[in-house]
Design an enzyme around this catalytic site. Structure first.
Site, short mmCIF file in Angstrom:
data_model
loop_
_atom_site.label_atom_id
_atom_site.label_comp_id
_atom_site.label_asym_id
_atom_site.label_seq_id
_atom_site.Cartn_x
_atom_site.Cartn_y
_atom_site.Cartn_z
NE ARG A 148 -2.44 -1.29 3.45
CZ ARG A 148 -2.88 -0.94 4.65
NH1 ARG A 148 -3.98 -0.21 4.75
NH2 ARG A 148 -2.25 -1.31 5.76
CB ILE A 190 -27.31 4.05 11.57
CG1 ILE A 190 -28.21 5.13 10.94
CG2 ILE A 190 -27.19 2.85 10.64
CD1 ILE A 190 -29.67 4.74 10.80
CD GLU A 198 -22.18 -1.20 15.01
OE1 GLU A 198 -21.34 -1.27 14.10
OE2 GLU A 198 -23.39 -1.06 14.79
CB CYS A 246 -26.13 3.56 3.55
SG CYS A 246 -24.90 2.26 3.61
CG HIS A 305 -21.28 10.37 3.92
ND1 HIS A 305 -22.62 10.03 3.78
CD2 HIS A 305 -20.60 9.21 3.97
CE1 HIS A 305 -22.72 8.72 3.73
NE2 HIS A 305 -21.52 8.20 3.84
#
Length: 788
Positions: free
Chosen positions: A24, A463, A516, A675, A726
């Site tokens: 990467r 969400i 989460e 989404c 976003h």
């Protein structure tokens, strides 16, 4: 088996290669540049080194037709927009060479907007480009998990050659000793991928202005010595109308008239030509690439109908997936074609660009040896094609070891108990239609759920995820390296979870989530706890720009050895008297975001995942969960490219969702989240999922998505997102009440929930706090209006 030999060496071609580097390197260079830690010269030096290494690796593995201009600093469609000067006025370009500042402004936005573009890292490299401009829209590249920047056209659109990148990279390769085949996105596909703010503008009407720019760059490539150029036209595998087919004839006719001595390899991929076959074969091109992985039978029609001197590029090795080819089987399929047409009119190639697979399997040192023997990444796929070429070019003995190893790997995979679990296949075979139905219809369920939950009108929730701070990421990395113990890591995560719950109660949310914090990724977290999945260390593929993903490998039958989320849910619910949602990723999303086994239909693999999730849903309900959310973020992404195949996919996708969600009592409320920016054309399938509550992304489109409900009477409850996660901007109460009033025009008050568009893990706590406080206030105000 015959001798499999021809007299001339068969060409091996690649259509494109991964750009990111084995480790990467491109990601690191980009993010350093965006952060202002390195210069433009530093970035371009890394890019040149990556290109040189790519060409060298291909040459070393026997690739004889090596591409150039397949490299990109961000995206090949964006490169094309820059090449043809399709740069909207907002970016401040006034002609001349396009600066990197302008290029990255189109990719990522500038200043205030940049931190909120997708999930990319919010860095900025200063330049005179206008500040505060948004990025171009980003969407999926056909049916892959790669994203491209959507070209934007206007009614007065003009084009000009604004970048010589294809020519520069061709010359760069030539200076290193590689005579490459330059790759460009074809003009018709490029226009079809774009959009106009003016809905009345037919983008294909711009073709007469665009083609001369293509002719100019192609002419320069020919003058520099390029004998062949590859033009990618994957739009030829889509549903096209006669006007679109005519566009191909016009464009390629004009190119051929202006450049009669330049040979064009027209590449199609991601499917078969189907009813566009005659159009493709009538074009004045020297070569045609066919995806014979997705559409193996199309070769027969091409040979029967196509010109005898047409060079056929046979896409026989899967460029989309990571499975090793069965080379003896491929030999049997390819040899008759080579013998019929002659080696000089056949090339061996992957089905598509190798952009969609990881770079090098040899970097994986921790995989199960059997599984590793069944895999093939980009460099290995080149080797497979070279072996195939050798066997077909009279060098069978020299490649016999590779052929034998390929046959052995295919045989062991077919029989391996690591792949096949009789208990799983027996259970899947025993699934009945009743298992995909809730006990009662929605109206009866809703009555019981409302009695049990006692929520206010317009209930508020989020969400699922909350900000994954630098501290959380550091703790996860330290735990992965063994620097902190399981117990200490668990204590840390419990503390983060408790804080998030207290915070939600303080803000006044009605339905809570645990945040989460223990999850690295919404698919990987579950895949790591299910049998039949494996994970790589360096199996990265580009999603967009510097963002890379490491898809799980779904290699075998799937089952759930033990509960995956119940412990965290029980802990979270013990901290609050308010309802705590159980949070799961749905089977279709797990499937669509993985490298999926190719030895069974996708529907079979999905059904197995659905049964595993069904078990988890049952255990959550048993533990006391009153609400369970099963996210299907990628349901739409799995849609086939041809509309005629949609129904088949949606039938089994919806069945799998219902299978995992229908084993609960009527009073247990099933939520799902989706989404994406359009679902009007699949509204029937969404209704058929029969989730009690669905949350969707609607804020950016100002509730336009809800237009579907003007004519379609959606029966269940729905949470249209009231703010765009976003963006880092905190929306006002008024903005959100306005959106809720728009939603009330299309849906009844009793159906509406109030929530953000998507999960909040990429945002900062300060942004989240301001936005959710305003969201709760907006819901309170709308309740007052509704109560009248």
């Amino acid at each position: 088996m015959s001798s499999h030999t021809v007299s001339t060496s068969l060409a091996v071609a690649t259509l494109g290669t991964p750009r990111i580097g084995p480790r990467r390197e491109l990601k690191s260079a980009l993010e350093s540049f965006w952060a202002g830690k390195s210069t433009e010269a530093d970035l371009l030096k890394v890019a040149a080194a990556l290109r040189a290494a790519n060409w060298a690796r291909q040459s070393a593995r026997g690739v004889s037709v090596i591409p150039s201009n397949d490299f990109s600093l961000y995206d090949q469609v964006l490169d094309t927009s820059v090449m043809v000067g399709a740069i909207p006025e907002i970016y401040g370009w006034r002609g001349g060479p396009v600066s990197l500042a302008t290029y990255f402004a189109m990719a990522r936005g500038t200043q205030a907007e940049i931190a909120g573009h997708g999930c990319a890292n919010g860095h900025h490299h200063g330049d005179s480009t206008p500040q505060g401009v948004p990025a171009q829209e980003m969407t999926k590249w056909f049916d892959t998990n790669y994203h491209y920047m959507v070209p934007e056209f206007s009614a007065g659109q003009s084009f000009q050659l604004a970048s010589l990148k294809p020519l520069e990279e061709y010359r760069e390769a030539k200076a290193l000793g590689y005579d490459t085949r330059p790759v460009l996105l074809g003009p018709v596909t490029y226009l079809k991928l774009g959009k106009s703010a003016d809905a009345r503008l037919d983008v294909l009407s711009l073709l007469p202005k665009l083609v001369p720019v293509y002719i100019e760059i192609l002419g320069r490539l020919a003058a520099a010595g390029a004998k062949w150029v590859q033009l990618d036209e994957p739009a030829l595998v889509l549903d096209l109308d006669d006007r679109e087919r005519l566009a191909f004839r016009d464009a390629y006719g004009q190119i051929a008239r202006e450049l009669p001595h330049l040979d064009i390899m027209l590449t199609t991929y991601f499917g078969g030509l189907g009813d566009n076959l005659d159009t493709a074969l009538a074009l004045p091109i020297a070569g045609l690439h066919l995806d014979l992985v997705r559409a193996p039978k199309q070769i027969n029609a091409v040979i029967a109908k196509g010109p005898k001197d047409l060079v056929l590029s046979l896409g026989v090795v899967d460029g989309r997936n990571i499975w090793r080819a069965d080379l003896p089987d491929l030999l049997d399929r390819v040899e008759p074609i080579v013998q019929q047409r002659g080696a000089e009119r056949v090339q061996l190639a992957p089905s598509c660009s190798l952009l969609h697979v990881p770079v090098d399997l040899e970097l994986e040192t921790g995989l199960d040896p059997d599984l590793k023997s069944w895999l093939s990444f980009s460099l290995q796929k080149m080797g497979e094609l070279s072996t195939l070429s050798g066997a077909l070019s009279g060098d069978r003995a020299a490649v016999q070891d590779q052929l034998s190893a390929s046959a052995k790997a295919a045989a062991t995979r077919r029989k391996s108990p690591k792949v096949h679990d009789m208990a799983v296949s027996s259970r899947a075979a025993a699934v009945t239609p009743a298992m995909t139905q809730r006990n009662s219809g929605f109206a009866a369920r809703a009555t019981l759920q409302h009695q049990r939950l006692q929520l206010p009108a317009f209930p508020t929730t989020t969400i699922g995820s909350f900000p994954q701070t630098a501290q959380i990421r550091q703790a996860r990395a330290a735990h992965a390296k063994g620097a902190i113990s399981d117990a200490d890591y668990n204590t840390f995560l419990r503390g983060e979870t408790a804080r998030a719950i207290q915070w939600q109660e303080k803000v006044g949310l009605d339905v809570l989530v645990h945040g989460e914090f223990e999850r690295n990724d919404m698919v990987q977290y579950f895949g790591e706890q299910l049998s039949g999945f494996a994970f790589t260390k360096e199996g990265w593929v580009q999603s967009y720009g510097s963002r890379c993903v490491r898809p799980p490998i779904l290699f075998g039958d799937v089952s759930r050895p033990k509960p995956m989320t119940v412990g965290w849910w029980k802990y979270a619910q013990s901290l609050t008297g308010r309802p705590m949602k159980g949070m799961l990723t749905g089977p279709v999303t797990i499937l669509n975001w993985s490298f999926v086994r190719d030895d069974v239909p996708r529907s079979t693999a999905c059904l197995q995942i659905a049964l595993a999730i069904r078990d988890e849903v049952g255990d959550l309900e048993q533990a006391g969960a009153t609400m369970i959310q099963i996210d299907e973020a990628a349901l739409r992404e799995g849609l086939p490219l041809r509309r005629s195949e949609w129904k088949g996919y949606l039938d089994w996708a919806v069945e799998c969702f219902r299978l995992c969600s229908s084993g609960v009592k009527d009073e247990t409320q099933i939520h799902t989240h989706m989404c994406y920016s359009e679902f009007n054309d699949i509204i029937d399938a969404i209704a058929a999922m029969d989730a009690d509550v669905i949350s969707i992304e609607t804020s950016r489109s100002k509730m336009e998505l809800l237009d579907a409900f003007k004519t379609y009477k959606y029966p269940n409850e729905i949470g249209p997102g009231v703010y765009d996660i976003h963006s880092p901007r905190v929306p006002s109460v008024e903005e959100m009440t306005t959106l809720l009033q728009l939603a009330r025009q299309r849906l009844s008050d009793g159906q509406l929930w109030v929530n953000p568009d998507c999960g909040l893990k990429t945002r900062g706590w300060d942004e989240v706090q301001g936005a959710l406080v305003n969201m709760v206030e907006a819901a309170r105000q709308i309740r007052q209006v509704s109560a009248g």
